[in-house]
Design an enzyme around this catalytic site. Structure first.
Site, PDB file in Angstrom:
ATOM      1  N   LYS A  26       0.859  -1.191   0.000  1.00 26.19           N
ATOM      2  CA  LYS A  26       0.000   0.000   0.000  1.00 26.19           C
ATOM      3  C   LYS A  26       0.891   1.236   0.000  1.00 26.19           C
ATOM      4  O   LYS A  26       1.511   1.565   1.012  1.00 26.19           O
ATOM      5  CB  LYS A  26      -0.921   0.038   1.229  1.00 26.19           C
ATOM      6  N   GLU A  53      10.506   0.739   9.748  1.00 24.62           N
ATOM      7  CA  GLU A  53      11.486   1.791   9.416  1.00 24.62           C
ATOM      8  C   GLU A  53      10.774   3.104   9.687  1.00 24.62           C
ATOM      9  O   GLU A  53       9.890   3.502   8.925  1.00 24.62           O
ATOM     10  CB  GLU A  53      11.884   1.718   7.936  1.00 24.62           C
ATOM     11  N   CYS A  57      14.142  10.792   5.847  1.00 22.29           N
ATOM     12  CA  CYS A  57      14.210  10.328   7.233  1.00 22.29           C
ATOM     13  C   CYS A  57      15.626  10.397   7.791  1.00 22.29           C
ATOM     14  O   CYS A  57      15.796  10.397   9.010  1.00 22.29           O
ATOM     15  CB  CYS A  57      13.646   8.916   7.338  1.00 22.29           C
ATOM     16  N   GLU A  80      10.496  15.429  14.638  1.00 20.83           N
ATOM     17  CA  GLU A  80      10.793  15.335  13.209  1.00 20.83           C
ATOM     18  C   GLU A  80       9.969  16.383  12.466  1.00 20.83           C
ATOM     19  O   GLU A  80       8.746  16.389  12.546  1.00 20.83           O
ATOM     20  CB  GLU A  80      10.438  13.945  12.709  1.00 20.83           C
TER      21      GLU A  80
HETATM   22  P1  NAD Z   1       2.872   8.139   7.796  1.00 20.96           P
HETATM   23  O1  NAD Z   1       3.292   7.319   8.962  1.00 20.96           O
HETATM   24  O2  NAD Z   1       1.865   9.193   7.992  1.00 20.96           O
HETATM   25  O3  NAD Z   1       2.280   7.193   6.667  1.00 20.96           O
HETATM   26  C1  NAD Z   1       3.024   6.124   6.152  1.00 20.96           C
HETATM   27  C2  NAD Z   1       2.070   5.128   5.539  1.00 20.96           C
HETATM   28  O4  NAD Z   1       1.249   4.596   6.569  1.00 20.96           O
HETATM   29  C3  NAD Z   1       1.132   5.696   4.488  1.00 20.96           C
HETATM   30  O5  NAD Z   1       1.008   4.771   3.437  1.00 20.96           O
HETATM   31  C4  NAD Z   1      -0.190   5.819   5.251  1.00 20.96           C
HETATM   32  O6  NAD Z   1      -1.321   5.698   4.427  1.00 20.96           O
HETATM   33  C5  NAD Z   1      -0.096   4.629   6.173  1.00 20.96           C
HETATM   34  N1  NAD Z   1      -0.924   4.717   7.376  1.00 20.96           N
HETATM   35  C6  NAD Z   1      -1.290   5.821   8.065  1.00 20.96           C
HETATM   36  N2  NAD Z   1      -2.059   5.481   9.112  1.00 20.96           N
HETATM   37  C7  NAD Z   1      -2.181   4.133   9.099  1.00 20.96           C
HETATM   38  C8  NAD Z   1      -2.830   3.193   9.920  1.00 20.96           C
HETATM   39  N3  NAD Z   1      -3.539   3.560  10.981  1.00 20.96           N
HETATM   40  N4  NAD Z   1      -2.731   1.891   9.599  1.00 20.96           N
HETATM   41  C9  NAD Z   1      -2.018   1.491   8.535  1.00 20.96           C
HETATM   42  N5  NAD Z   1      -1.382   2.339   7.705  1.00 20.96           N
HETATM   43  C10 NAD Z   1      -1.444   3.645   7.994  1.00 20.96           C
HETATM   44  O7  NAD Z   1       4.230   8.683   7.176  1.00 20.96           O
HETATM   45  P2  NAD Z   1       4.400   9.664   5.937  1.00 20.96           P
HETATM   46  O8  NAD Z   1       3.968  11.013   6.389  1.00 20.96           O
HETATM   47  O9  NAD Z   1       3.803   9.068   4.720  1.00 20.96           O
HETATM   48  O10 NAD Z   1       5.991   9.618   5.723  1.00 20.96           O
HETATM   49  C11 NAD Z   1       6.861  10.359   6.467  1.00 20.96           C
HETATM   50  C12 NAD Z   1       7.438   9.515   7.607  1.00 20.96           C
HETATM   51  O11 NAD Z   1       8.089   8.349   7.091  1.00 20.96           O
HETATM   52  C13 NAD Z   1       8.507  10.254   8.370  1.00 20.96           C
HETATM   53  O12 NAD Z   1       8.327  10.033   9.749  1.00 20.96           O
HETATM   54  C14 NAD Z   1       9.801   9.604   7.898  1.00 20.96           C
HETATM   55  O13 NAD Z   1      10.874   9.704   8.778  1.00 20.96           O
HETATM   56  C15 NAD Z   1       9.372   8.205   7.699  1.00 20.96           C
HETATM   57  N6  NAD Z   1      10.308   7.502   6.810  1.00 20.96           N
HETATM   58  C16 NAD Z   1      11.180   6.605   7.364  1.00 20.96           C
HETATM   59  C17 NAD Z   1      12.102   5.940   6.559  1.00 20.96           C
HETATM   60  C18 NAD Z   1      13.049   4.938   7.156  1.00 20.96           C
HETATM   61  O14 NAD Z   1      13.689   4.244   6.403  1.00 20.96           O
HETATM   62  N7  NAD Z   1      13.148   4.843   8.464  1.00 20.96           N
HETATM   63  C19 NAD Z   1      12.112   6.174   5.192  1.00 20.96           C
HETATM   64  C20 NAD Z   1      11.211   7.101   4.654  1.00 20.96           C
HETATM   65  C21 NAD Z   1      10.298   7.758   5.483  1.00 20.96           C
END
Ligand code: NAD
Length: 496
Positions: A175, A250, A284, A384
């Site tokens: 997803k 991650e 990130c 963050e």
């Molecule tokens: P997010 O956590 O808001 O969303 C990530 C994904 O989770 C999306 O696909 C979203 O639809 C889904 N999601 C949201 N709520 C959910 C739920 N209740 N159940 C299941 N899925 C759900 O993150 P974002 O805003 O899309 O991305 C930014 C974040 O990602 C930042 O915190 C960044 O640091 C992190 N990130 C981490 C890495 C890593 O390798 N550690 C890499 C890239 C991004």
């Protein structure tokens, strides 16, 4: 690009059963790039069913056959590399030079890496540990993997999730983030072109709350691999616990950038600007907190401010643009909110700190921003931001610099800047993060792992280490005595 069907399930585009759709917006001008379906729980069921069937076929193929298919996938992606770059730029606002030179080639390289790695999965050699049994280790796929990805590097994140999973013989339901589903759909199309059996790679577009949670809760999904924010990661663990799924997280980061007083100042200044502003700071591992030893502090702040002012904001499709908009207007406002609140509690904005006007007003732009005089325990240092904002703080002793670097709940990545080998070794040992760069910040390679410490998560993306997440280890123990009554049976029933 998928303009008609919006889910990719069992080798075909489907419009889904919910009847609901979502507009993918170009954040450079607010225009609609595509309209995609929002998957229902029934669509998730269909995707998991397709993956379950396909995994039987794919998992039974030889590593060589899987490797050949992944090699063809890399070629299929290469054939439309420019289309990937254009679509990625339109849905994220990334500068085209970044998508052309980083996102797309990095993703293809990762696919090529896993084409090779697929042939190198093995258990340990057999041995007779107790003299009576030959033990061997089988490394087996987990089954159906459910993956949830963020919007900051949509193609790369899709590749990081899909490739280790399928190279190890699993099938996957991915997803992507609602904001940026298009290049993940292209990847699924190219899996078909490459001859990967239908149903091995499925992409469901949809919301986290509905499609994401349905995937997390699905009893047919044996593992969840999630990249995203720490709060949602906590929710992922919670939902996945009901069916005891393996979880790979991650999560967010707040990377420190520690400059010791013997550092090459020019290198540190350039590295800080590049490390903070890559992908408009929506990375990130981006450098977010620079700790600079007192003797270099003033020159460092001045140098970073000077370089930041040379960064060219503009249309993402212009090859001359250094920094595009944030991914969305909501994200831009979130970033602006952090800077405003920091101003409110006494921090000083040395460069940037504004939403630009003029031609850029119609996009989600935010200026490269340098903040000083913030307290270590303040929000802008601890949370963050995920935007083009760097905070700089001074330190005195080496111990203090490293302690400040470790003083957040995160532990994804960090860098230390010094020409002293002892300091560099100490920093690499004592900084609590999954990656520590010395005299650079950001570069990654497919051969090396990426993953966090502390609340940045656990498990590794990329490299051979990722197979520890996507395979399960089975101990096979074979009696080699051939005796009906084994020696150990005397502990259970009497001598005969
Ligand atoms: P997010 O956590 O808001 O969303 C990530 C994904 O989770 C999306 O696909 C979203 O639809 C889904 N999601 C949201 N709520 C959910 C739920 N209740 N159940 C299941 N899925 C759900 O993150 P974002 O805003 O899309 O991305 C930014 C974040 O990602 C930042 O915190 C960044 O640091 C992190 N990130 C981490 C890495 C890593 O390798 N550690 C890499 C890239 C991004």
């Amino acid at each position: 690009m998928a303009e008609q069907g919006h889910l990719f399930v069992d080798g075909e585009h489907r419009t889904g059963t919910s009847g609901e759709t979502h507009d993918v917006i170009n954040p450079a001008d607010g225009s609609v790039v595509a309209t995609v379906a929002l998957a229902s729980a029934r669509d998730v069921d269909d995707a998991v069913a397709a993956a379950t069937r396909a995994q039987q076929v794919w998992g039974a193929m030889t590593p060589g056959e899987r490797s050949a298919a992944l090699t063809r996938l890399a070629a299929a992606m290469e054939a439309r590399a420019e289309e990937y770059a254009q679509v990625e730029t339109s849905q994220t606002g990334k500068p085209i030079k970044l998508t052309r030179e980083f996102d797309v080639p990095g993703s293809i390289d990762n696919v090529a890496f896993y084409a090779g790695a697929a042939r190198n999965l093995e258990g340990k050699a057999a041995a007779e540990w107790d003299g009576a049994h030959t033990s061997m280790i089988r490394r087996e796929p987990v089954g159906v993997v459910g993956s949830i990805a963020p919007w900051n590097y949509p193609l790369q994140m899709a590749v990081w999730k899909v490739l280790p999973a399928i190279a190890a013989g699993n099938a996957i339901v991915l997803k992507p983030a609602e904001l940026t589903p298009l290049t993940a759909l292209m990847l699924a199309e190219d899996c078909k072109v490459a001859g990967i059996p239908d149903g091995v790679v499925n992409v469901i577009t949809g919301t986290g709350r509905l499609a994401g949670e349905a995937l997390l809760a699905h009893p047919g999904v044996r593992m969840v691999s999630f990249t995203g924010s720490t709060p949602v990661g906590k929710r992922v663990m919670e939902v996945a616990s009901a069916t005891v799924k393996r979880v790979h997280l991650e999560l967010g980061g707040k990377a420190p950038f520690v400059v010791f007083d013997d550092a090459d100042l020019e290198a540190a200044v350039q590295g800080a600007v590049a490390g903070a502003l890559i992908n408009t700071g929506q990375d990130c591992t981006a450098a977010t907190r620079a700790y600079v030893q007192r003797p270099l502090y003033d020159a460092f702040v001045q140098g970073v401010a000077d370089v930041m002012r040379t960064v060219r904001l503009g249309a993402p499709t212009d090859p001359g643009t250094d920094q595009g908009p944030l991914v969305s207007f909501a994200q831009r406002d979130r970033v602006a909110g952090f800077v405003e609140r920091a101003r409110g509690y006494g921090a000083k904005v040395v460069a940037g700190g504004q939403i630009p006007g003029g031609e850029l007003a119609s996009g989600a732009y935010y200026e490269p921003t340098l903040v000083v005089d913030a307290a270590q325990d303040s929000e802008i240092v601890q949370s963050e931001i995920f935007g083009p904002v760097l905070v700089v703080l001074p330190f005195d002793s080496d111990e203090e610099g490293i302690a400040l670097a470790n003083d957040t709940p995160f532990g994804l990545a960090a860098s230390a800047w010094t020409r002293d080998v002892v300091r560099s070794m100490r920093a690499s040992r004592e900084i609590q993060a999954g990656c520590v760069w010395i005299n650079d910040h950001i570069p990654i390679v497919s051969e090396m792992p990426h993953g966090g410490y502390k609340q940045s998560g656990f498990g590794k993306d990329m490299s051979q280490y990722s197979f520890d997440e996507y395979t399960q280890v089975k101990h096979v123990s074979i009696d080699v005595t051939g005796e009906a009554r084994k020696d150990w049976h005397r502990t259970i029933f009497g001598d005969r």
